[in-house]
Scaffold this motif. Structure first.
Motif, PDB file in Angstrom:
ATOM      1  N   CYS A  56      59.501  64.226  57.932  1.00 44.37           N
ATOM      2  CA  CYS A  56      59.428  65.632  57.547  1.00 44.37           C
ATOM      3  C   CYS A  56      58.119  65.905  56.802  1.00 44.37           C
ATOM      4  N   PHE A  65      57.679  68.992  55.366  1.00 53.45           N
ATOM      5  CA  PHE A  65      57.957  69.945  54.307  1.00 53.45           C
ATOM      6  C   PHE A  65      57.922  69.121  53.022  1.00 53.45           C
ATOM      7  N   SER A  66      57.976  69.709  51.873  1.00 55.71           N
ATOM      8  CA  SER A  66      57.962  68.911  50.629  1.00 55.71           C
ATOM      9  C   SER A  66      58.824  69.558  49.567  1.00 55.71           C
ATOM     10  N   CYS A  67      60.114  69.594  49.851  1.00 54.77           N
ATOM     11  CA  CYS A  67      61.041  70.137  48.862  1.00 54.77           C
ATOM     12  C   CYS A  67      61.011  69.231  47.628  1.00 54.77           C
ATOM     13  N   PHE A 105      63.027  68.152  45.462  1.00 56.43           N
ATOM     14  CA  PHE A 105      64.085  67.199  45.130  1.00 56.43           C
ATOM     15  C   PHE A 105      64.206  66.081  46.178  1.00 56.43           C
ATOM     16  N   CYS A 106      63.462  66.208  47.280  1.00 57.95           N
ATOM     17  CA  CYS A 106      63.814  65.409  48.444  1.00 57.95           C
ATOM     18  C   CYS A 106      62.981  64.137  48.601  1.00 57.95           C
ATOM     19  N   ILE A 145      63.201  62.234  51.377  1.00 58.56           N
ATOM     20  CA  ILE A 145      63.075  61.870  52.799  1.00 58.56           C
ATOM     21  C   ILE A 145      61.634  61.733  53.269  1.00 58.56           C
ATOM     22  N   PRO A 146      60.724  62.663  52.924  1.00 57.66           N
ATOM     23  CA  PRO A 146      59.337  62.456  53.368  1.00 57.66           C
ATOM     24  C   PRO A 146      58.760  61.124  52.881  1.00 57.66           C
ATOM     25  N   ILE A 148      65.226  64.715  61.568  1.00 57.66           N
ATOM     26  CA  ILE A 148      65.240  65.052  60.148  1.00 57.66           C
ATOM     27  C   ILE A 148      64.978  66.547  59.982  1.00 57.66           C
ATOM     28  N   ASN A 149      64.038  67.070  60.725  1.00 58.25           N
ATOM     29  CA  ASN A 149      63.699  68.504  60.699  1.00 58.25           C
ATOM     30  C   ASN A 149      63.468  68.937  62.139  1.00 58.25           C
ATOM     31  N   GLU A 169      66.612  73.990  60.119  1.00 56.28           N
ATOM     32  CA  GLU A 169      66.187  74.737  58.947  1.00 56.28           C
ATOM     33  C   GLU A 169      66.087  76.217  59.309  1.00 56.28           C
ATOM     34  N   ARG A 211      61.736  75.418  48.429  1.00 53.86           N
ATOM     35  CA  ARG A 211      62.246  75.694  49.778  1.00 53.86           C
ATOM     36  C   ARG A 211      61.385  76.823  50.334  1.00 53.86           C
TER      37      ARG A 211
HETATM   38  S1  SF4 Z   1      65.110  68.743  52.221  1.00 58.70           S
HETATM   39 FE1  SF4 Z   1      64.801  68.677  54.428  1.00 58.70          FE
HETATM   40  S2  SF4 Z   1      63.107  70.054  54.764  1.00 58.70           S
HETATM   41 FE2  SF4 Z   1      63.047  69.536  52.600  1.00 58.70          FE
HETATM   42  S3  SF4 Z   1      61.666  67.774  52.482  1.00 58.70           S
HETATM   43 FE3  SF4 Z   1      63.764  67.008  52.681  1.00 58.70          FE
HETATM   44  S4  SF4 Z   1      64.048  66.636  54.854  1.00 58.70           S
HETATM   45 FE4  SF4 Z   1      62.292  67.979  54.611  1.00 58.70          FE
END
Ligand code: SF4
Length: 396
Positions: free
Chosen positions: A132, A134-136, A138-139, A141-142, A176-177, A212, A251
């Motif tokens: 992903c 994106f760069s939320c 709290f996340c 995953i990236p 993931i996205n 999303e 977001r």
């Molecule tokens: S919450 Fe979803 S969209 Fe946001 S960074 Fe994580 S995987 Fe990406």
């Protein structure tokens, strides 16, 4: 030849990754069974709780299997969380594309047999995209899955044809996205892929694992509506129903955008979602606003995640909301979610249900049904009653 089993924690991409490992081991001539020599566990690290559960699963497997491979996001982000496990546990901190080859290579190839015969036939998760960009705030995953990257459309469509040939009745496109899927060279985006995947000869149902709101645009909505095999279910993470909290999460939408984009779909499509409770910026008013937004959006089921700070993220050092308050908010949101579920189920008259386990299945909009029919069957049913677990079917 050896015997193996695979398990996963977390999202559908974790499921798809462990499925790639399964396929590699079957291709290499190994046999899948519950009490196996080798266990492969794809782990999750989206919350502290997910990491703790993953470690427990690995420790349990180490007692009953000769060799255990711990793979997935938990292994990548918090390999140390699996430290001090017995010596028969191997932590595989590799990108998902490399995991199957590593595990299969380590187990060792013995020669090819009828691999396909042993794959379950109801639902196939086909990964189209990973990572992903994106760069939320709290996340994690990236950090563990890297930037967004897509498989080629040809490879995805070929895998879907293979899965249909193996007898799968439903294909779920995972990633993931998902909306970031692109095959620029071949001129594919997600709407075009949905159309062509949905027209695969023999395919009966196509579903998106999640999308999303940023990617719920006219092109996608039209493709979803005009492709007959597409399931009338969309999982669209909201995370918070308050604009101040959405900004603090970084977001890329407001509640107004979320509501406006879903409004045309709300009756036709069953909308499910994810919401984080107890994010640092969430005060009582913001939480009440979230409850209100969930109802206004026509969401029928909410997966609730109590906020937990993740290592390496922007909000890693922030966790001011007391655990009990997170728990209370989570309970209220689950209560609302259950009420919204029952409301949708009670409006159902009939449906075409794919039976995926003994006595259970899912309708065209992914509503759960209790149905007496063979696993793998598509059956037309009428609603007899609504229960806590789903809609009780009577034969149509
Ligand atoms: S919450 Fe979803 S969209 Fe946001 S960074 Fe994580 S995987 Fe990406």
């Amino acid at each position: 030849m050896t015997t193996f089993r695979v398990d996963f924690l977390g999202c559908k991409v974790s499921h798809a990754v462990v499925h790639e490992v399964r396929e590699a081991l079957l291709r290499d001539g190994h046999t899948e069974r519950a009490n196996a020599d080798v266990a492969v566990i794809s782990t999750c690290c989206v919350t502290n709780e997910a990491v703790a559960k993953s470690r427990k699963a690995a420790a349990r497997a180490a007692r009953t299997h000769r060799r255990v491979y711990v793979t997935g996001c938990g292994a990548n982000l918090q390999g140390d969380a699996f430290a001090n496990l017995p010596p028969n546990v191997t932590v595989v901190a590799k990108r998902s594309e490399e995991t199957a080859a590593f595990v299969a290579g380590d187990v060792g190839a013995i020669g090819c047999v009828q691999a396909d015969a042993r794959i379950d036939r109801v639902r196939a998760f086909v990964k189209i995209q990973d990572g992903c960009s994106f760069s939320c705030n709290f996340c994690v995953i990236p950090l563990v899955r890297g930037a967004s990257r897509s498989r080629s459309a040809d490879a995805v469509l070929a895998e879907i044809r293979r899965r249909v040939h193996q007898g799968h009745r439903e294909v779920v496109l995972t990633g993931i996205n998902l909306g970031c899927f692109r095959d620029r060279g071949a001129g594919y985006d997600l709407p075009r892929l949905v159309r062509e995947a949905g027209e695969t000869p023999g395919l009966e149902r196509l579903r998106l694992s999640s999308i999303e709101i940023n990617h719920v645009n006219d092109a996608l909505v039209t493709a979803l509506r005009e492709t007959p095999t597409v399931s009338k279910h969309l999982h669209v993470p909201l995370q918070s129903g308050d604009d101040g909290v959405l900004r603090a999460m970084r977001r890329r939408y407001t509640t107004d955008t979320y509501l406006r984009r879903l409004a045309p779909l709300a009756d036709e499509f069953n909308i499910t979602s994810d919401v984080i409770v107890g994010f640092p910026a969430e005060d009582d008013t913001a939480f009440e606003t979230t409850l209100h937004t969930v109802e206004r959006a026509g969401i029928t089921k909410v997966h609730v995640f109590p906020y937990s700070p993740r290592p390496g993220t922007v909000t890693a050092a922030d966790d001011p909301i007391p655990p009990q308050l997170k728990k209370d908010r989570g309970a209220r949101l689950r209560e609302l979610s259950h009420e919204l579920c029952l409301r949708r189920w009670s409006r159902k008259v009939d449906d075409v249900v794919l039976v995926d386990r003994p006595g259970r299945g899912y309708g065209d909009d992914y509503s759960p049904w209790l149905v007496d029919a063979p696993v793998g069957a598509f059956v037309h049913v009428r609603a007899a009653a609504v229960t806590e677990e789903g809609i009780l079917a009577e034969a149509a």
